[in-house]
Write a protein that holds these residues in place. Structure first.
Motif, PDB file in Angstrom:
ATOM      1  N   ALA A  80       0.820  -1.213   0.000  1.00  0.00           N
ATOM      2  CA  ALA A  80       0.000   0.000   0.000  1.00  0.00           C
ATOM      3  C   ALA A  80       0.855   1.264   0.000  1.00  0.00           C
ATOM      4  O   ALA A  80       0.435   2.302  -0.525  1.00  0.00           O
ATOM      5  CB  ALA A  80      -0.937   0.001   1.202  1.00  0.00           C
ATOM      6  N   GLU A  81       2.057   1.182   0.562  1.00  0.00           N
ATOM      7  CA  GLU A  81       2.928   2.352   0.661  1.00  0.00           C
ATOM      8  C   GLU A  81       3.266   2.937  -0.708  1.00  0.00           C
ATOM      9  O   GLU A  81       3.294   4.162  -0.873  1.00  0.00           O
ATOM     10  CB  GLU A  81       4.212   1.989   1.411  1.00  0.00           C
ATOM     11  CG  GLU A  81       5.186   3.128   1.566  1.00  0.00           C
ATOM     12  CD  GLU A  81       4.675   4.277   2.432  1.00  0.00           C
ATOM     13  OE1 GLU A  81       5.312   5.348   2.400  1.00  0.00           O
ATOM     14  OE2 GLU A  81       3.643   4.128   3.121  1.00  0.00           O
ATOM     15  N   GLN A  82       3.471   2.082  -1.691  1.00  0.00           N
ATOM     16  CA  GLN A  82       3.792   2.602  -3.021  1.00  0.00           C
ATOM     17  C   GLN A  82       2.659   3.463  -3.577  1.00  0.00           C
ATOM     18  O   GLN A  82       2.899   4.472  -4.248  1.00  0.00           O
ATOM     19  CB  GLN A  82       4.122   1.467  -3.982  1.00  0.00           C
ATOM     20  CG  GLN A  82       2.960   0.534  -4.261  1.00  0.00           C
ATOM     21  CD  GLN A  82       3.336  -0.642  -5.121  1.00  0.00           C
ATOM     22  OE1 GLN A  82       4.262  -0.567  -5.902  1.00  0.00           O
ATOM     23  NE2 GLN A  82       2.611  -1.732  -4.984  1.00  0.00           N
ATOM     24  N   TYR A  83       1.426   3.108  -3.279  1.00  0.00           N
ATOM     25  CA  TYR A  83       0.287   3.888  -3.746  1.00  0.00           C
ATOM     26  C   TYR A  83       0.098   5.146  -2.915  1.00  0.00           C
ATOM     27  O   TYR A  83      -0.320   6.184  -3.430  1.00  0.00           O
ATOM     28  CB  TYR A  83      -0.975   3.028  -3.767  1.00  0.00           C
ATOM     29  CG  TYR A  83      -0.839   1.903  -4.756  1.00  0.00           C
ATOM     30  CD1 TYR A  83      -0.962   2.146  -6.118  1.00  0.00           C
ATOM     31  CD2 TYR A  83      -0.517   0.612  -4.344  1.00  0.00           C
ATOM     32  CE1 TYR A  83      -0.789   1.135  -7.046  1.00  0.00           C
ATOM     33  CE2 TYR A  83      -0.344  -0.405  -5.270  1.00  0.00           C
ATOM     34  CZ  TYR A  83      -0.482  -0.137  -6.613  1.00  0.00           C
ATOM     35  OH  TYR A  83      -0.303  -1.138  -7.527  1.00  0.00           O
ATOM     36  N   ARG A  84       0.433   5.067  -1.626  1.00  0.00           N
ATOM     37  CA  ARG A  84       0.347   6.249  -0.772  1.00  0.00           C
ATOM     38  C   ARG A  84       1.323   7.305  -1.283  1.00  0.00           C
ATOM     39  O   ARG A  84       0.967   8.475  -1.431  1.00  0.00           O
ATOM     40  CB  ARG A  84       0.666   5.911   0.682  1.00  0.00           C
ATOM     41  CG  ARG A  84       0.398   7.096   1.637  1.00  0.00           C
ATOM     42  CD  ARG A  84       1.072   6.914   2.971  1.00  0.00           C
ATOM     43  NE  ARG A  84       2.518   6.923   2.878  1.00  0.00           N
ATOM     44  CZ  ARG A  84       3.269   8.033   2.701  1.00  0.00           C
ATOM     45  NH1 ARG A  84       2.701   9.206   2.560  1.00  0.00           N
ATOM     46  NH2 ARG A  84       4.584   7.949   2.654  1.00  0.00           N
ATOM     47  N   ILE A  85       2.537   6.906  -1.605  1.00  0.00           N
ATOM     48  CA  ILE A  85       3.544   7.828  -2.127  1.00  0.00           C
ATOM     49  C   ILE A  85       3.093   8.410  -3.462  1.00  0.00           C
ATOM     50  O   ILE A  85       3.181   9.623  -3.691  1.00  0.00           O
ATOM     51  CB  ILE A  85       4.910   7.122  -2.262  1.00  0.00           C
ATOM     52  CG1 ILE A  85       5.461   6.796  -0.876  1.00  0.00           C
ATOM     53  CG2 ILE A  85       5.891   7.962  -3.060  1.00  0.00           C
ATOM     54  CD1 ILE A  85       6.658   5.852  -0.897  1.00  0.00           C
ATOM     55  N   PHE A  86       2.585   7.552  -4.352  1.00  0.00           N
ATOM     56  CA  PHE A  86       2.104   8.003  -5.658  1.00  0.00           C
ATOM     57  C   PHE A  86       1.036   9.084  -5.494  1.00  0.00           C
ATOM     58  O   PHE A  86       1.116  10.157  -6.098  1.00  0.00           O
ATOM     59  CB  PHE A  86       1.551   6.807  -6.448  1.00  0.00           C
ATOM     60  CG  PHE A  86       0.847   7.197  -7.715  1.00  0.00           C
ATOM     61  CD1 PHE A  86       1.564   7.465  -8.869  1.00  0.00           C
ATOM     62  CD2 PHE A  86      -0.539   7.290  -7.753  1.00  0.00           C
ATOM     63  CE1 PHE A  86       0.917   7.828 -10.040  1.00  0.00           C
ATOM     64  CE2 PHE A  86      -1.196   7.647  -8.916  1.00  0.00           C
ATOM     65  CZ  PHE A  86      -0.469   7.913 -10.071  1.00  0.00           C
ATOM     66  N   TRP A  87       0.002   8.798  -4.666  1.00  0.00           N
ATOM     67  CA  TRP A  87      -1.093   9.749  -4.523  1.00  0.00           C
ATOM     68  C   TRP A  87      -0.679  10.993  -3.751  1.00  0.00           C
ATOM     69  O   TRP A  87      -1.163  12.094  -4.032  1.00  0.00           O
ATOM     70  CB  TRP A  87      -2.315   9.081  -3.903  1.00  0.00           C
ATOM     71  CG  TRP A  87      -2.996   8.233  -4.919  1.00  0.00           C
ATOM     72  CD1 TRP A  87      -3.054   6.882  -4.971  1.00  0.00           C
ATOM     73  CD2 TRP A  87      -3.685   8.700  -6.093  1.00  0.00           C
ATOM     74  NE1 TRP A  87      -3.734   6.470  -6.095  1.00  0.00           N
ATOM     75  CE2 TRP A  87      -4.135   7.572  -6.798  1.00  0.00           C
ATOM     76  CE3 TRP A  87      -3.958   9.964  -6.616  1.00  0.00           C
ATOM     77  CZ2 TRP A  87      -4.844   7.667  -7.992  1.00  0.00           C
ATOM     78  CZ3 TRP A  87      -4.670  10.056  -7.811  1.00  0.00           C
ATOM     79  CH2 TRP A  87      -5.099   8.914  -8.473  1.00  0.00           C
ATOM     80  N   ALA A  88       0.224  10.863  -2.815  1.00  0.00           N
ATOM     81  CA  ALA A  88       0.716  12.044  -2.099  1.00  0.00           C
ATOM     82  C   ALA A  88       1.415  12.985  -3.076  1.00  0.00           C
ATOM     83  O   ALA A  88       1.199  14.203  -3.030  1.00  0.00           O
ATOM     84  CB  ALA A  88       1.656  11.633  -0.974  1.00  0.00           C
ATOM     85  N   ASN A  89       2.224  12.437  -3.969  1.00  0.00           N
ATOM     86  CA  ASN A  89       2.897  13.259  -4.978  1.00  0.00           C
ATOM     87  C   ASN A  89       1.900  13.932  -5.915  1.00  0.00           C
ATOM     88  O   ASN A  89       2.041  15.109  -6.259  1.00  0.00           O
ATOM     89  CB  ASN A  89       3.894  12.425  -5.781  1.00  0.00           C
ATOM     90  CG  ASN A  89       5.094  12.012  -4.959  1.00  0.00           C
ATOM     91  OD1 ASN A  89       5.422  12.645  -3.960  1.00  0.00           O
ATOM     92  ND2 ASN A  89       5.747  10.939  -5.368  1.00  0.00           N
ATOM     93  N   LYS A  90       0.898  13.178  -6.344  1.00  0.00           N
ATOM     94  CA  LYS A  90      -0.119  13.746  -7.241  1.00  0.00           C
ATOM     95  C   LYS A  90      -0.904  14.868  -6.554  1.00  0.00           C
ATOM     96  O   LYS A  90      -1.173  15.913  -7.152  1.00  0.00           O
ATOM     97  CB  LYS A  90      -1.096  12.659  -7.725  1.00  0.00           C
ATOM     98  CG  LYS A  90      -0.466  11.627  -8.627  1.00  0.00           C
ATOM     99  CD  LYS A  90      -0.036  12.237  -9.933  1.00  0.00           C
ATOM    100  CE  LYS A  90       0.495  11.184 -10.869  1.00  0.00           C
ATOM    101  NZ  LYS A  90       1.053  11.761 -12.078  1.00  0.00           N
ATOM    102  N   LEU A  91      -1.268  14.648  -5.301  1.00  0.00           N
ATOM    103  CA  LEU A  91      -2.041  15.666  -4.584  1.00  0.00           C
ATOM    104  C   LEU A  91      -1.195  16.896  -4.283  1.00  0.00           C
ATOM    105  O   LEU A  91      -1.698  18.029  -4.316  1.00  0.00           O
ATOM    106  CB  LEU A  91      -2.645  15.074  -3.309  1.00  0.00           C
ATOM    107  CG  LEU A  91      -3.750  14.042  -3.551  1.00  0.00           C
ATOM    108  CD1 LEU A  91      -4.151  13.373  -2.253  1.00  0.00           C
ATOM    109  CD2 LEU A  91      -4.956  14.675  -4.230  1.00  0.00           C
ATOM    110  N   ASP A  92       0.090  16.695  -3.991  1.00  0.00           N
ATOM    111  CA  ASP A  92       0.992  17.840  -3.804  1.00  0.00           C
ATOM    112  C   ASP A  92       1.097  18.660  -5.093  1.00  0.00           C
ATOM    113  O   ASP A  92       1.071  19.899  -5.057  1.00  0.00           O
ATOM    114  CB  ASP A  92       2.385  17.375  -3.366  1.00  0.00           C
ATOM    115  CG  ASP A  92       2.421  16.873  -1.934  1.00  0.00           C
ATOM    116  OD1 ASP A  92       1.467  17.140  -1.172  1.00  0.00           O
ATOM    117  OD2 ASP A  92       3.416  16.202  -1.581  1.00  0.00           O
ATOM    118  N   ALA A  93       1.219  17.983  -6.225  1.00  0.00           N
ATOM    119  CA  ALA A  93       1.295  18.675  -7.516  1.00  0.00           C
ATOM    120  C   ALA A  93       0.002  19.441  -7.783  1.00  0.00           C
ATOM    121  O   ALA A  93       0.040  20.582  -8.272  1.00  0.00           O
ATOM    122  CB  ALA A  93       1.571  17.674  -8.633  1.00  0.00           C
TER     123      ALA A  93
END
Length: 109
Positions: A80-93
């Motif tokens: 799940a961590e890989q998806y958390r990082i992915f979505w955190a980056n997208k939401l930050d952008a």
């Protein structure tokens, strides 16, 4: 049959059992006492959790004690961590984009 950890945690009753066992080691009867389903139904859930390695059962005298095995849950956490990082980056952008748009709008007004 070897079951998948994700299959095991998909069921709300099994998640509740894991939650109980995360607090303390319990006997099978103690686990069953926390639910309004039959003892055989709880035994089936316990069997599935045991087959996928999320809990272990140890015999002590006449009692069977259930203990959580958090090593298997780490597999789920890592996945799940890989998806958390992915979505955190997208939401930050997205946040940065919206901030720039808002600043541009203020300059126009």
């Amino acid at each position: 049959m070897r079951r998948d950890v994700f299959q095991a945690i998909a069921d709300p009753t099994r998640r509740q059992i894991i939650g109980l066992l995360s607090q303390q080691t319990l006997t099978l009867n103690s686990v069953a006492a926390n639910f309004e389903v039959s003892r055989p139904a709880i035994s089936k859930h316990i069997k599935i959790l045991t087959e996928c390695g999320l809990i272990t059962i140890r015999q002590q005298g006449r009692e069977r004690f259930c203990e959580a095995n958090f090593g298997k849950l780490k597999e789920v956490s890592d996945w799940a961590e890989q998806y958390r990082i992915f979505w955190a980056n997208k939401l930050d952008a997205l946040e940065n984009f919206l901030a720039k748009e808002q600043q541009a709008k203020k300059k126009i007004n």
